[in-house]
Design a protein around this motif. Structure first.
Motif, PDB file in Angstrom:
ATOM      1  N   ASP B  76       0.752  -0.997   0.077  1.00  0.00           N
ATOM      2  CA  ASP B  76      -0.162  -0.123   0.046  1.00  0.00           C
ATOM      3  C   ASP B  76       0.860   1.294   0.145  1.00  0.00           C
ATOM      4  O   ASP B  76       1.834   1.324   0.651  1.00  0.00           O
ATOM      5  N   ARG B  77       0.357   1.964  -0.882  1.00  0.00           N
ATOM      6  CA  ARG B  77       1.397   3.426  -0.909  1.00  0.00           C
ATOM      7  C   ARG B  77       0.390   4.490  -1.450  1.00  0.00           C
ATOM      8  O   ARG B  77      -0.489   4.262  -2.278  1.00  0.00           O
ATOM      9  N   LYS B  78       1.008   5.895  -1.340  1.00  0.00           N
ATOM     10  CA  LYS B  78       0.021   6.781  -1.881  1.00  0.00           C
ATOM     11  C   LYS B  78       1.043   7.658  -2.972  1.00  0.00           C
ATOM     12  O   LYS B  78       0.623   8.347  -3.376  1.00  0.00           O
ATOM     13  N   GLY B  79       2.047   6.854  -3.205  1.00  0.00           N
ATOM     14  CA  GLY B  79       3.259   7.500  -4.095  1.00  0.00           C
ATOM     15  C   GLY B  79       4.175   6.754  -4.299  1.00  0.00           C
ATOM     16  O   GLY B  79       4.319   5.662  -3.742  1.00  0.00           O
ATOM     17  N   ASN B  80       5.228   6.995  -5.127  1.00  0.00           N
ATOM     18  CA  ASN B  80       6.376   5.958  -5.232  1.00  0.00           C
ATOM     19  C   ASN B  80       7.449   6.566  -4.699  1.00  0.00           C
ATOM     20  O   ASN B  80       8.631   5.842  -4.653  1.00  0.00           O
ATOM     21  N   PHE B  81       7.362   7.433  -3.906  1.00  0.00           N
ATOM     22  CA  PHE B  81       8.571   7.789  -2.735  1.00  0.00           C
ATOM     23  C   PHE B  81       8.733   7.078  -1.760  1.00  0.00           C
ATOM     24  O   PHE B  81       7.598   6.512  -1.432  1.00  0.00           O
ATOM     25  N   ALA B  82       9.668   6.488  -1.072  1.00  0.00           N
ATOM     26  CA  ALA B  82       9.905   5.803  -0.083  1.00  0.00           C
ATOM     27  C   ALA B  82       8.872   6.280   1.351  1.00  0.00           C
ATOM     28  O   ALA B  82       8.299   5.415   1.783  1.00  0.00           O
ATOM     29  N   ALA B  83       9.020   7.560   1.147  1.00  0.00           N
ATOM     30  CA  ALA B  83       7.947   8.399   2.389  1.00  0.00           C
ATOM     31  C   ALA B  83       6.742   7.981   2.118  1.00  0.00           C
ATOM     32  O   ALA B  83       5.694   8.201   3.108  1.00  0.00           O
ATOM     33  N   ASP B  84       6.106   7.695   0.855  1.00  0.00           N
ATOM     34  CA  ASP B  84       4.986   7.456   0.535  1.00  0.00           C
ATOM     35  C   ASP B  84       4.266   6.061   1.074  1.00  0.00           C
ATOM     36  O   ASP B  84       3.264   5.858   0.893  1.00  0.00           O
ATOM     37  N   ARG B 101      14.258  11.446  -4.215  1.00  0.00           N
ATOM     38  CA  ARG B 101      14.361  10.352  -5.128  1.00  0.00           C
ATOM     39  C   ARG B 101      13.274   9.472  -5.077  1.00  0.00           C
ATOM     40  O   ARG B 101      13.014   8.880  -3.982  1.00  0.00           O
ATOM     41  N   CYS B 102      12.499   9.225  -6.232  1.00  0.00           N
ATOM     42  CA  CYS B 102      11.087   8.352  -6.212  1.00  0.00           C
ATOM     43  C   CYS B 102      11.812   7.039  -6.658  1.00  0.00           C
ATOM     44  O   CYS B 102      12.715   6.721  -7.261  1.00  0.00           O
ATOM     45  N   LEU B 103      11.011   5.910  -6.058  1.00  0.00           N
ATOM     46  CA  LEU B 103      11.450   4.580  -6.572  1.00  0.00           C
ATOM     47  C   LEU B 103      10.671   4.327  -7.844  1.00  0.00           C
ATOM     48  O   LEU B 103       9.511   4.753  -8.322  1.00  0.00           O
ATOM     49  N   LEU B 104      11.383   3.588  -8.746  1.00  0.00           N
ATOM     50  CA  LEU B 104      10.952   3.350 -10.106  1.00  0.00           C
ATOM     51  C   LEU B 104      10.873   1.656 -10.253  1.00  0.00           C
ATOM     52  O   LEU B 104      11.779   1.173  -9.953  1.00  0.00           O
ATOM     53  N   PRO B 105      10.096   1.312 -11.098  1.00  0.00           N
ATOM     54  CA  PRO B 105      10.224   0.008 -11.745  1.00  0.00           C
ATOM     55  C   PRO B 105      11.462  -0.136 -12.482  1.00  0.00           C
ATOM     56  O   PRO B 105      11.586   0.449 -13.782  1.00  0.00           O
ATOM     57  N   MET B 106      12.639  -1.156 -12.085  1.00  0.00           N
ATOM     58  CA  MET B 106      13.737  -1.370 -12.778  1.00  0.00           C
ATOM     59  C   MET B 106      13.538  -2.593 -13.791  1.00  0.00           C
ATOM     60  O   MET B 106      14.074  -2.355 -14.936  1.00  0.00           O
ATOM     61  N   THR B 107      12.871  -3.479 -13.471  1.00  0.00           N
ATOM     62  CA  THR B 107      12.511  -4.570 -14.282  1.00  0.00           C
ATOM     63  C   THR B 107      11.395  -5.183 -13.870  1.00  0.00           C
ATOM     64  O   THR B 107      10.895  -5.192 -12.630  1.00  0.00           O
ATOM     65  N   PRO B 217      14.410  11.328 -19.879  1.00  0.00           N
ATOM     66  CA  PRO B 217      13.005  10.588 -19.891  1.00  0.00           C
ATOM     67  C   PRO B 217      12.497  10.693 -18.673  1.00  0.00           C
ATOM     68  O   PRO B 217      11.264  11.022 -18.452  1.00  0.00           O
ATOM     69  N   GLY B 218      13.280  11.091 -17.634  1.00  0.00           N
ATOM     70  CA  GLY B 218      12.515  11.118 -16.279  1.00  0.00           C
ATOM     71  C   GLY B 218      12.254  12.491 -16.203  1.00  0.00           C
ATOM     72  O   GLY B 218      11.202  12.608 -15.338  1.00  0.00           O
ATOM     73  N   ILE B 219      12.629  13.534 -16.773  1.00  0.00           N
ATOM     74  CA  ILE B 219      12.041  14.892 -16.605  1.00  0.00           C
ATOM     75  C   ILE B 219      10.878  14.928 -17.499  1.00  0.00           C
ATOM     76  O   ILE B 219       9.886  15.526 -16.913  1.00  0.00           O
ATOM     77  N   LEU B 220      10.880  14.064 -18.622  1.00  0.00           N
ATOM     78  CA  LEU B 220       9.677  13.902 -19.440  1.00  0.00           C
ATOM     79  C   LEU B 220       8.524  13.352 -18.532  1.00  0.00           C
ATOM     80  O   LEU B 220       7.431  13.605 -18.679  1.00  0.00           O
ATOM     81  N   ALA B 221       8.773  12.216 -17.878  1.00  0.00           N
ATOM     82  CA  ALA B 221       7.780  11.593 -17.193  1.00  0.00           C
ATOM     83  C   ALA B 221       7.617  12.214 -15.813  1.00  0.00           C
ATOM     84  O   ALA B 221       6.543  11.742 -15.210  1.00  0.00           O
ATOM     85  N   ASP B 222       8.270  13.298 -15.522  1.00  0.00           N
ATOM     86  CA  ASP B 222       8.124  13.990 -14.078  1.00  0.00           C
ATOM     87  C   ASP B 222       8.145  12.918 -12.917  1.00  0.00           C
ATOM     88  O   ASP B 222       7.349  13.042 -11.999  1.00  0.00           O
ATOM     89  N   HIS B 223       8.889  12.149 -12.761  1.00  0.00           N
ATOM     90  CA  HIS B 223       9.057  11.075 -11.964  1.00  0.00           C
ATOM     91  C   HIS B 223       9.344  11.891 -10.665  1.00  0.00           C
ATOM     92  O   HIS B 223       8.805  11.519  -9.375  1.00  0.00           O
ATOM     93  N   ASP B 224      10.503  12.651 -10.397  1.00  0.00           N
ATOM     94  CA  ASP B 224      10.828  13.513  -9.540  1.00  0.00           C
ATOM     95  C   ASP B 224      11.799  14.617 -10.074  1.00  0.00           C
ATOM     96  O   ASP B 224      12.257  14.765 -11.023  1.00  0.00           O
ATOM     97  N   THR B 225      11.878  15.616  -9.129  1.00  0.00           N
ATOM     98  CA  THR B 225      12.688  16.782  -9.437  1.00  0.00           C
ATOM     99  C   THR B 225      14.172  16.512  -9.756  1.00  0.00           C
ATOM    100  O   THR B 225      14.971  17.416 -10.224  1.00  0.00           O
TER     101      THR B 225
END
Lengths: 251, 497
Positions: B76-84, B101-107, B217-225
């Protein structure tokens, strides 16, 4: 850490079945439990397939903390450990009689593991002895299985008298009707009279006479693991919840 | 050292483990079914670097720690940052990850879990183990041992068998699952003593251009700043080399490159400024009483709206034909540098030039620090901050040249000093930008205007303290103790007092 004993001066009333099933039920409720088998017959250990402790001999139970803790074995169930007995436990009274503070040695011995467990459950042998006195003093509560028959009623009365005579707090005693057969009017009548005579001493939950319980020896496992939906399992769950409530451990 | 709790095994060990007995104990295996699994990490692969691995399957997160311990909790999470993440042991063990830094699916792939139990002659379980077979980029087999109280010998027997089958420390699980060389924002640039300034500068720029591009790609996807931040740092380092290594390339080429990289940098400015402002949200709330928080909410809502537009423009820029052509040309230019055109300093030894630049920059900072008085304008302090930034990048580029111990001290001190000067400068800049935000609103709500006013007053109140702290740290850096350490860092200077 609290200490609960399962005790009756009378044999064959379902002490070990109660101890084993209660200990397992407590563990399923999230408590860290140690079931300490004080009966030299080692039936609790047998039910959990744990071999008798070879090194916990003579007075070491009371005097050698390292040996005592080394003898503890994890059961196959999360949160439940067993301290198995061996035939040497039959001489506990002899060893206790030679010790100073002989009536409080058990409690002292158990403090060695107090940080590891929320609850220690003592499965006691059927006698009144120095060891029993240790149990009465160490335990925060004592579950007393009572078959609703005349002889068991008499045994319970003896226990209450013993507590009176030795100035022990009777509030520790938690009578539970065991091996109850509702088809027998004697059982119903005895339950009524005992509950009436000892209003605060008997728990609401009671354990029925059930073949599931007898078959524990075949499965060598607690009932909640082998027949979790059976009537007896439900009864043990209810008993566990009520005991925890009485001991102030209910979450 | 305590024995490990988990081991990586060759995938072929699965059959041997699941079948063979272990000494006098029998093995009971309860195989599970393959289920989809996603391996997570931050873009800079902080988990992989720290020897951890995080995966999600069947609605739960499981984290492998470097010692092989396994933690798990609901996914359960409200976002993909560890704090979420929902509170739990995995979240607690990820507390060291950067909040930016957010968590991203690597594979993605499949995982099959098999429970093992070693039982004695009474069929009593003496030790348990969990086998996890991952099937992602590659296959990886992880075994986690679970000893049971009182059965130490059984645990050791299983451990011995695992080691016989090739069991090794599990720190590389994430790397095995994800494959590829991990992204790093600070790639190593090998500079040899005989390298010319031309070669070194070209190599540094050629190394940082892929870092810049990796963040697109990360800027375009706006994963994190951090994607934009690292993109800008990459560009800044390239511009620093072009600026400081003046004369290494032909003069007209240098100017042309500086202009082109400056243009790339300018495109990032509005979005980064808004990111910085929005990241300060919690701090701003902490500075004002709750009665002024509704106004702050309105302010940050306005900033978020502005940011959406700035992001749209940034995305349009990055996805535009002009950008694609420009970045391709620049990349080709530094990959095949024969068209760069050497300048008059091209053949100077890179290390000599770097040392000269480092010493000059340090001297410039010392002189500027010595001139500071209570009347020194804030802008001058900002200039010193920029000098420090250049000095730090320079010593980082040429780190292998320096004595390691003083290098670490100097680098850490500069970083700390930059942070203090940065905090001071941010406070100054923020006061101006807050006023600008208000001016940009057609009809700013009263509450917003009140909160902005209060925030500016608090920032102004901190100005003196922040300035004094920055100056004190600067004077310590340029004082005799740290100057001695600085000089002892330089090659051939180890014997300096």
């Amino acid at each position: 850490m609290k200490i609960l004993a399962c005790y009756s001066n009378k044999g064959g009333v379902g002490k070990t079945a109660t101890s084993v099933n209660l200990a397992h039920a407590f563990a399923t409720m999230g408590l860290r439990v140690l079931l300490c088998d004080l009966d030299p017959q080692g039936a609790s250990g047998f039910y959990f397939r744990v071999k008798p402790s070879k090194k916990l001999t003579e007075a070491r139970f009371f005097e050698d903390v390292a040996r005592l803790t080394d003898a503890i074995r994890a059961s196959d169930y999360e949160g439940l450990d067993i301290l198995p007995a061996n035939m040497g436990f039959r001489d506990f009274d002899v060893f206790l009689s030679r010790m100073r503070d002989k009536r409080s040695r058990l409690k002292k011995a158990l403090t060695a593991v107090q940080g590891d467990y929320d609850l220690i459950l003592l499965d006691c042998p059927p006698n009144i002895s120095t060891l029993s006195e240790n149990v009465f003093r160490a335990a925060d509560a004592i579950v007393v299985p009572v078959i609703p028959t005349t002889l068991s009623e008499r045994t319970f009365e003896h226990l209450v008298d013993f507590f009176d005579t030795h100035d022990l707090p009777k509030s520790k005693l938690l009578g539970v009707f065991s091996m109850v057969q509702t088809s027998k009017s004697l059982h119903g009548d005895t339950m009524k009279s005992l509950t009436s005579a000892h209003k605060k001493r008997f728990l609401r939950a009671w354990i029925p006479f059930a073949s599931d319980i007898e078959r524990m020896g075949v499965h060598r496992a607690p009932l909640l693991a082998t027949a979790p939906k059976g009537v007896a399992s439900k009864a043990y769950r209810a008993l566990a919840a009520e005991v925890l409530e009485r001991m102030g451990l209910a979450k | 050292m305590l024995p490990l709790l988990s081991y990586l095994l060759p995938a072929k060990a699965l059959a041997s483990l699941a079948q063979g007995p272990c000494g006098k104990l029998s093995l009971v295996a309860s195989p599970g079914h393959p289920t989809p699994v996603t391996v997570w990490d931050t873009f800079d692969q902080a988990l992989r670097r720290s020897g951890r691995a995080l995966w999600e399957d069947s609605g739960r997160f499981t984290l492998l720690l470097p010692d092989g311990a396994i933690l798990a909790q609901a996914a359960d999470r409200k976002g993909n940052f560890a704090a979420d993440l929902a509170p739990g042991p995995v979240k607690a063990a990820l507390a060291d990850l950067s909040a930016l830094r957010c968590l991203l699916p690597m594979t993605r792939g499949e995982i099959t879990e098999t429970r093992l139990a070693l039982t004695d002659d009474l069929h009593k379980t003496c030790v348990r183990a969990e086998l996890r077979l991952f099937n992602t980029e590659t296959r990886a087999l992880l075994i986690t041992l679970q000893g049971l109280r009182g059965y130490d010998k059984a645990l050791e027997a299983l451990r011995a068998q695992v080691l016989t089958l090739g069991g090794e420390a599990p720190r590389t699980l994430c790397a095995r699952l994800v494959g590829d060389t991990p992204y790093t924002s600070k790639p190593e640039v090998r500079i040899e003593a005989a390298d010319s300034a031309f070669d070194a500068a070209t190599r540094i720029i050629a190394t940082y251009l892929p870092v810049v591009r990796a963040n697109e790609p990360g800027i375009l996807a706006d994963h994190d700043t951090e994607f934009l931040h690292q993109y800008r740092i990459g560009l800044r380092k390239i511009r620093l080399i072009l600026g400081l290594f003046e004369g290494v390339y032909r003069a007209d080429r240098t100017q042309d490159l500086r202009d082109r990289f400056a243009k790339l940098m300018r495109a990032t400015g509005p979005l980064r400024d808004l990111d910085v402002a929005i990241l300060d949200r919690d701090h701003a709330h902490a500075m004002l009483p709750p009665s002024l928080h509704p106004g702050l909410e309105a302010l940050f809502a306005a900033l978020a709206t502005e940011r959406q537009e700035a992001l749209r423009q940034m995305a349009a820029h990055l996805q535009g034909r002009d950008y694609a052509a420009e970045i391709k040309t620049l990349t080709r230019l530094f990959d095949k540098p024969r068209h760069l055109g050497p300048g008059k300093l091209a053949d100077v030894l890179a290390t000599d030039l770097a040392l000269r630049l480092i010493l000059a920059r340090h001297q410039k900072i010392c002189q500027a620090a010595a001139r500071i008085t209570p009347e020194t304008p804030d802008e001058d302090l900002h200039l010193i901050r920029l000098h420090l930034k250049k000095l730090r990048y320079l010593i980082e580029f040429f780190a292998p040249l320096f004595a390691p111990v003083p290098y670490k001290v100097v680098r850490k001190t500069i970083k700390g000093l930059q942070d203090l000067l940065g905090q001071f400068n941010d406070g100054v800049v923020q006061q101006v930008s807050l006023q600008e935000v208000l001016l940009r609103q057609a009809a700013p709500p009263v509450a917003m205007a009140q909160s902005v006013g209060a925030l500016m007053a608090v920032l102004h109140g901190c100005h003196g303290t922040d300035r004094a702290a920055a100056i004190a740290a600067l004077q310590a850096f340029t004082g005799p103790d740290l100057c001695t350490i600085f000089h002892s860092m330089l090659p051939g200077q180890g014997d300096l007092p």
